[in-house]
Design a protein around this motif. Structure first.
Motif, PDB file in Angstrom:
ATOM      1  N   TRP A   1      11.983  -1.276   2.695  1.00  0.00           N
ATOM      2  CA  TRP A   1      10.809  -0.413   2.714  1.00  0.00           C
ATOM      3  C   TRP A   1      10.754   0.436   1.452  1.00  0.00           C
ATOM      4  N   GLY A   2       9.536   0.692   1.001  1.00  0.00           N
ATOM      5  CA  GLY A   2       9.336   1.646  -0.066  1.00  0.00           C
ATOM      6  C   GLY A   2       9.248   3.057   0.494  1.00  0.00           C
ATOM      7  N   GLN A   3       9.044   4.012  -0.391  1.00  0.00           N
ATOM      8  CA  GLN A   3       9.040   5.412   0.010  1.00  0.00           C
ATOM      9  C   GLN A   3       7.691   5.852   0.585  1.00  0.00           C
ATOM     10  N   GLY A   4       6.667   5.047   0.373  1.00  0.00           N
ATOM     11  CA  GLY A   4       5.345   5.372   0.891  1.00  0.00           C
ATOM     12  C   GLY A   4       4.480   6.095  -0.124  1.00  0.00           C
ATOM     13  N   THR A   5       3.179   5.932   0.022  1.00  0.00           N
ATOM     14  CA  THR A   5       2.224   6.619  -0.842  1.00  0.00           C
ATOM     15  C   THR A   5       1.081   7.136   0.042  1.00  0.00           C
ATOM     16  N   GLN A   6       0.690   8.378  -0.205  1.00  0.00           N
ATOM     17  CA  GLN A   6      -0.319   9.017   0.636  1.00  0.00           C
ATOM     18  C   GLN A   6      -1.712   8.556   0.235  1.00  0.00           C
ATOM     19  N   VAL A   7      -2.482   8.190   1.244  1.00  0.00           N
ATOM     20  CA  VAL A   7      -3.903   7.880   1.068  1.00  0.00           C
ATOM     21  C   VAL A   7      -4.681   8.841   1.955  1.00  0.00           C
ATOM     22  N   THR A   8      -5.583   9.594   1.349  1.00  0.00           N
ATOM     23  CA  THR A   8      -6.401  10.541   2.095  1.00  0.00           C
ATOM     24  C   THR A   8      -7.869  10.195   1.880  1.00  0.00           C
ATOM     25  N   VAL A   9      -8.573   9.983   2.978  1.00  0.00           N
ATOM     26  CA  VAL A   9      -9.986   9.633   2.922  1.00  0.00           C
ATOM     27  C   VAL A   9     -10.785  10.796   3.507  1.00  0.00           C
ATOM     28  N   SER A  10     -11.579  11.433   2.679  1.00  0.00           N
ATOM     29  CA  SER A  10     -12.360  12.582   3.126  1.00  0.00           C
ATOM     30  C   SER A  10     -13.715  12.143   3.659  1.00  0.00           C
TER      31      SER A  10
ATOM     32  N   GLN B   1      19.836  -7.197  -2.184  1.00  0.00           N
ATOM     33  CA  GLN B   1      19.077  -5.961  -2.050  1.00  0.00           C
ATOM     34  C   GLN B   1      17.744  -6.053  -2.761  1.00  0.00           C
ATOM     35  N   VAL B   2      16.745  -5.425  -2.184  1.00  0.00           N
ATOM     36  CA  VAL B   2      15.409  -5.372  -2.766  1.00  0.00           C
ATOM     37  C   VAL B   2      14.970  -3.916  -2.824  1.00  0.00           C
ATOM     38  N   GLN B   3      14.423  -3.522  -3.938  1.00  0.00           N
ATOM     39  CA  GLN B   3      13.863  -2.182  -4.070  1.00  0.00           C
ATOM     40  C   GLN B   3      12.342  -2.294  -4.198  1.00  0.00           C
ATOM     41  N   LEU B   4      11.655  -1.430  -3.521  1.00  0.00           N
ATOM     42  CA  LEU B   4      10.190  -1.435  -3.526  1.00  0.00           C
ATOM     43  C   LEU B   4       9.681  -0.057  -3.932  1.00  0.00           C
ATOM     44  N   VAL B   5       8.724  -0.055  -4.840  1.00  0.00           N
ATOM     45  CA  VAL B   5       8.146   1.209  -5.291  1.00  0.00           C
ATOM     46  C   VAL B   5       6.631   1.101  -5.229  1.00  0.00           C
ATOM     47  N   GLU B   6       6.028   1.959  -4.396  1.00  0.00           N
ATOM     48  CA  GLU B   6       4.573   1.950  -4.263  1.00  0.00           C
ATOM     49  C   GLU B   6       3.938   2.923  -5.248  1.00  0.00           C
ATOM     50  N   SER B   7       2.689   2.653  -5.560  1.00  0.00           N
ATOM     51  CA  SER B   7       1.897   3.578  -6.368  1.00  0.00           C
ATOM     52  C   SER B   7       0.421   3.340  -6.059  1.00  0.00           C
ATOM     53  N   GLY B   8      -0.408   4.287  -6.485  1.00  0.00           N
ATOM     54  CA  GLY B   8      -1.845   4.085  -6.359  1.00  0.00           C
ATOM     55  C   GLY B   8      -2.526   4.875  -5.271  1.00  0.00           C
ATOM     56  N   GLY B   9      -1.768   5.616  -4.484  1.00  0.00           N
ATOM     57  CA  GLY B   9      -2.404   6.422  -3.452  1.00  0.00           C
ATOM     58  C   GLY B   9      -3.184   7.581  -4.052  1.00  0.00           C
ATOM     59  N   GLY B  10      -3.933   8.279  -3.193  1.00  0.00           N
ATOM     60  CA  GLY B  10      -4.688   9.420  -3.668  1.00  0.00           C
ATOM     61  C   GLY B  10      -5.765   9.834  -2.690  1.00  0.00           C
ATOM     62  N   LEU B  11      -6.693  10.625  -3.198  1.00  0.00           N
ATOM     63  CA  LEU B  11      -7.798  11.140  -2.390  1.00  0.00           C
ATOM     64  C   LEU B  11      -9.077  10.399  -2.754  1.00  0.00           C
ATOM     65  N   VAL B  12      -9.798   9.949  -1.738  1.00  0.00           N
ATOM     66  CA  VAL B  12     -11.037   9.222  -1.973  1.00  0.00           C
ATOM     67  C   VAL B  12     -12.032   9.599  -0.885  1.00  0.00           C
ATOM     68  N   GLN B  13     -13.290   9.540  -1.203  1.00  0.00           N
ATOM     69  CA  GLN B  13     -14.316   9.820  -0.200  1.00  0.00           C
ATOM     70  C   GLN B  13     -14.514   8.610   0.701  1.00  0.00           C
ATOM     71  N   ALA B  14     -15.011   8.864   1.879  1.00  0.00           N
ATOM     72  CA  ALA B  14     -15.319   7.778   2.807  1.00  0.00           C
ATOM     73  C   ALA B  14     -16.261   6.780   2.136  1.00  0.00           C
TER      74      ALA B  14
END
Length: 124
Positions: free
Chosen positions: A114-123, A1-14
């Protein structure tokens, strides 16, 4: 078994940058491949990049070549996705995934973990 944990997502400007991390734990053999996929609302999950743990060989989707860099830290069992010059259309949930061999590295159905996912939002 492998566990994956993402981090580092967020809101950033174009035009901005973000770095995602994926920490892996459990069984990770030499041919372990770590990939990044993304899924925008109403769209299918698509391949972004992949890296081979043992050799550092990298693969990229054409849409991100020259802007994104995937890498890995073997000692820390962690993968990274440096994303530069981000575009609003790249707003999505970014997922880390893993598989045991290098074949079909860009096919999401071939990944076992698969990890749980991290949201990336580009404004804009």
């Amino acid at each position: 078994q492998v566990q994956l944990v993402e981090s580092g997502g967020g809101l950033v400007q174009a035009g901005g940058s973000l770095r995602l991390s994926c920490a892996a734990s459990g069984r990770t053999f030499s041919n372990f491949v770590m990939g990044w996929f993304r899924q925008a609302p109403g769209k299918e999950r698509e391949f972004v990049a992949a890296v081979v743990r043992s050799t550092g060989t990298t693969y990229y989707a054409d849409s991100v070549k020259g802007r994104f860099t995937i890498s890995r830290d073997v000692a820390r069992n962690t993968g990274y996705l440096q994303m530069n010059k981000l575009k609003p259309e790249e707003t999505a949930i970014y997922y880390c995934a893993a598989k045991w061999d290098t074949a079909y590295y860009n096919i999401r159905e071939k990944y076992d973990y698969w990890g749980q996912g991290t949201q990336v939002t580009v404004s804009s």
